[in-house]
Structure formats: structure tokens, C-alpha cells
Write an enzyme that holds these catalytic residues in place. Sequence first.
Site, PDB file in Angstrom:
ATOM      1  N   TYR A 115       0.846  -1.190   0.000  1.00 20.98           N
ATOM      2  CA  TYR A 115       0.000   0.000   0.000  1.00 20.98           C
ATOM      3  C   TYR A 115       0.881   1.239   0.000  1.00 20.98           C
ATOM      4  O   TYR A 115       1.835   1.323   0.771  1.00 20.98           O
ATOM      5  CB  TYR A 115      -0.894   0.000   1.243  1.00 20.98           C
ATOM      6  N   ASP A 125       9.245   3.042   0.237  1.00 23.53           N
ATOM      7  CA  ASP A 125       8.145   3.666   0.973  1.00 23.53           C
ATOM      8  C   ASP A 125       8.311   3.265   2.434  1.00 23.53           C
ATOM      9  O   ASP A 125       7.913   2.181   2.844  1.00 23.53           O
ATOM     10  CB  ASP A 125       6.798   3.198   0.406  1.00 23.53           C
ATOM     11  N   LYS A 154       3.590   8.978   8.991  1.00 25.09           N
ATOM     12  CA  LYS A 154       3.340   8.402  10.323  1.00 25.09           C
ATOM     13  C   LYS A 154       4.292   8.929  11.425  1.00 25.09           C
ATOM     14  O   LYS A 154       4.101  10.046  11.865  1.00 25.09           O
ATOM     15  CB  LYS A 154       3.299   6.884  10.205  1.00 25.09           C
TER      16      LYS A 154
HETATM   17  C1  LIG Z   1      -0.056   4.590   5.741  1.00 26.80           C
HETATM   18  C2  LIG Z   1       0.770   4.373   4.533  1.00 26.80           C
HETATM   19  C3  LIG Z   1       0.747   5.265   3.442  1.00 26.80           C
HETATM   20  C4  LIG Z   1      -0.241   6.379   3.342  1.00 26.80           C
HETATM   21  O1  LIG Z   1      -0.081   7.344   4.319  1.00 26.80           O
HETATM   22  P1  LIG Z   1      -1.331   8.308   4.669  1.00 26.80           P
HETATM   23  O2  LIG Z   1      -0.750   9.266   5.651  1.00 26.80           O
HETATM   24  O3  LIG Z   1      -2.402   7.429   5.227  1.00 26.80           O
HETATM   25  O4  LIG Z   1      -1.755   8.966   3.419  1.00 26.80           O
HETATM   26  C5  LIG Z   1       1.655   5.073   2.416  1.00 26.80           C
HETATM   27  N1  LIG Z   1       2.527   4.051   2.443  1.00 26.80           N
HETATM   28  C6  LIG Z   1       2.563   3.169   3.457  1.00 26.80           C
HETATM   29  C7  LIG Z   1       3.571   2.076   3.436  1.00 26.80           C
HETATM   30  C8  LIG Z   1       1.665   3.276   4.523  1.00 26.80           C
HETATM   31  O5  LIG Z   1       1.665   2.366   5.493  1.00 26.80           O
END
Ligand SMILES: *Cc1c(COP(=O)(O)O)cnc(C)c1O
Length: 424
Positions: A144, A239, A267
Site C-alpha cells: 500500500y 516507501d 506516520k
Molecule cells: C499509511 C501508509 C501510506 C499512506 O499514508 P497516509 O498518511 O495514510 O496517506 C503510504 N505508504 C505506506 C507504506 C503506509 O503504510
Amino acid sequence: MKFETSEALFLESQNYFPGGVNSPVRAFGSVGGAPVFIKRASGSRIFDEDGNEYIDFVNSWGPCILGHGYPPVIEAVREACLDGLSFGAPTKKELILGQLIKECIPSMEMMRMVSSGTEAVMSAIRAARGFTGRDKIVKFKGCYHGHSDGLLVKAGSGALTGSSPDSAGVPASYTEHTLLASYNGETSVKDLFEQFPESIAAIVVEPVAANMGLVPPSPGFLEFLREITTRYGALLIFDEVITGFRMGIGGAQKYYNVIPDITTLGKIAGGGMPMGVYGGRREIMETVSPVGKVYQAGTLSGNPIATAAGIATIKALMEQPEIYTGLEKKASKLVSALKEALPDTQVNQAGSLLSVFFQTTPVVDFETALTSDTKKYAKYFHYLLDHGIYTAPSQFEILFLSAAHTDEDIETTCNIIKEAARHL
Ligand SMILES: *Cc1c(COP(=O)(O)O)cnc(C)c1O
């Protein structure tokens, strides 16, 4: 345990928000029942509107690594608020946060702050395309990267939980440049590069996949991604929205010693406030406006309250490296308890990240993750919730530990896991 107030709030919220929530996983769709509405949190505990208390293993999906309401973070936010909430102009705090991030993750030579992980990855991909002059990207099934159009293909997490892996409202032409590979599947990546040797701008990957449950990289997988992108003149994007400041202060890239061209953060980087960051080699980042031709902007980017929370959080983590060994120890205790209590499951762990899959075959990628018994997970989840343990309402999310979890919290949790096993 009574949930009457939460149930009433959930019902009423459905008149205002689709599904009663502002982010889909929160709706408890895959585990059933009404979500608990949270009133406040402190340390390792979270409290709902009915007055129930839980040991929290969601921690806002990771950001609260120091526990809820960590005093230096709260104090930094309080102080920042008194000076004004937003200016739409550069601030010294952004510089300080940028310096701290670069100190922790030196591959982020130059960076740009945004307001969410979604924005960070979306912008990183735009920069990678601008820099290479290529259109295609490779993403892995079950990873994701936020909800931007081009990345909502086999996206895992909430998209998976809702059993609609792909989204309506995304024109097929928007995802035609998104190529799918299998996590831990080197051949699938090789095939794509052989097919499109000169048009892949980047591989985007969660260095530890944490949005299809937890799936660690197989030994050599990340090294392979580094090698093949270099060989074909493509960029490697890690990511690290979850793994950044979680797999250690230097993120997954330090933990596995594989250095990407671009890193995305979110995060923890905002310590509980909205924050995203993308950054990498200077020559790549200088393609971003106003220096280069890749346009990207944000009214609230580098927001002073979010930067204050980020600075306080990262400083606390830098000053207390023992937090990470503590987190791993607690994670290993939970893993042992899970393996012992639930022998018919798979428990995956990387650093302090872990998740349990209700199935007997090893989970190494999206396909194997999908064979889990989600009904069993739902039962397990509700048993824990009813006994004061708040975990993710989905098989495909992971457990987030914090520095605030005490040995006693972990002990209590292990005991309840054992009881839950008897009731499954
Ligand atoms: C949570 C997440 C996102 C998206 O971040 P948001 O602040 O919810 O837009 C992107 N990449 C990874 C790996 C994530 O866990």
C-alpha cells in the site's frame, strides 16, 4: 464490556460520513460490529466513549511509537500552538526537522515536506518520472502506498479489507503505467524489466511489507531490487511511511543496509500530526519545483505544529536508542506467546513489527496472505477487544508496539491471547 455509546455514535455518524468513518478500515467492516469511538489515550492505554480501557496496539497505525501523550511531544505542540498554527511561509522548525531526518537517514540528501504519506509517495513517483523521463513504475501486489490514483492497484490494507482491491473512479488509463510484481518474487521483476527495459522510471516498494499483514523481505530481495534498478537506469523508491523510525532510527534501509534513491516518510515523522516527507539524492530532488520542472506544492506543507511534533518525536528516539531494543524484545515476547497459543497460525516478525495469519502455510507474498481465515481473525479480534486489548480490525494490518507498553502490559496481553486461543 458495553459498547452502547460507541454504537449510537456509529449509527449517527453514518448520516454524515460514508460508512460512518473518515478512513475505511476504522469501520470494522471485515471483523463486524461497531467500531469503538475513542475519547482519549495516555501512554499504552486508549479509552473509548463508554469508558472502556484498552491496551492499544494500533497506536494510530504507528505514529505514536513513544506512546500516547508523550510529555515532551505534547509540550512541543503546546508551545508551537501559542506562536500560531500556520503561516504559509518557511520556518526554522522545518529546517530543524529536515536536519534531523537527514542525520538519521543520510540518503535523504534533500527532501520536501507534505501532509500525508499518500502525498509523499505520489510526489516521489512524479519526481522519479520527471528525473528519468520515463513513465512506468513497478509496484508489488499487496503493498500500500496511499490512495493516489496510479497506486490503487492490488493495494492491500484498507483497499484489501474492503474486498475491493481496486477502486471505482480510477480510469484504466491512469493505471496503465503501473506494472505489478510479486513481493519477494525476483522473477516477476526481472520479467517486467526485460519487457520494458527503457521505460520503467522506478520500483516503489515497502521494504518490509506491512499492509497485507506483515511480510518481511526474503534474504537478498532488497539487494536484488537495488541491483536491477541500477542496471536498467531506474530509481528505487523505499516507501518507509511505516518502517521509517520504526525499524530503528535509520529505517529499513539502515536495518537491511540497502540504500534507495528516494525515501518516503509519514506516520512517525509527524509524531501523531499530519506529516509526510519525500527525499533522496540532491540531483533527483532538484527536479522538483521551484528549482526543477516537477510541480508539487502544499498550503499546509511543513506545518509548524506538525514539525514541532516530528522534531520532539525524532529527538526522543535519537536520544534513547534503547527504545528500539525494548520494542523488539516486547515484540518477540508477543510472537512467542502467539506461536505457543495458536500453533495453527503463521506469525511474521521483522524488528518490532509483527502480525498473525490464521493459516498453516508460510506467508511470503500477497497470494499467500490472502489464503488466511479472516473469519477466524475476526473472532480472535473481538475476543481481544472484549478483554481490553485493542488491535487492528483487519487480518491485513499489523501490531504496533510503543515505548509506553510495560512488561506488565505485554504479560497481560500474552495471557489474553492464550485465553482467546481456547475460545476460537
Ligand atoms: C499509511 C501508509 C501510506 C499512506 O499514508 P497516509 O498518511 O495514510 O496517506 C503510504 N505508504 C505506506 C507504506 C503506509 O503504510
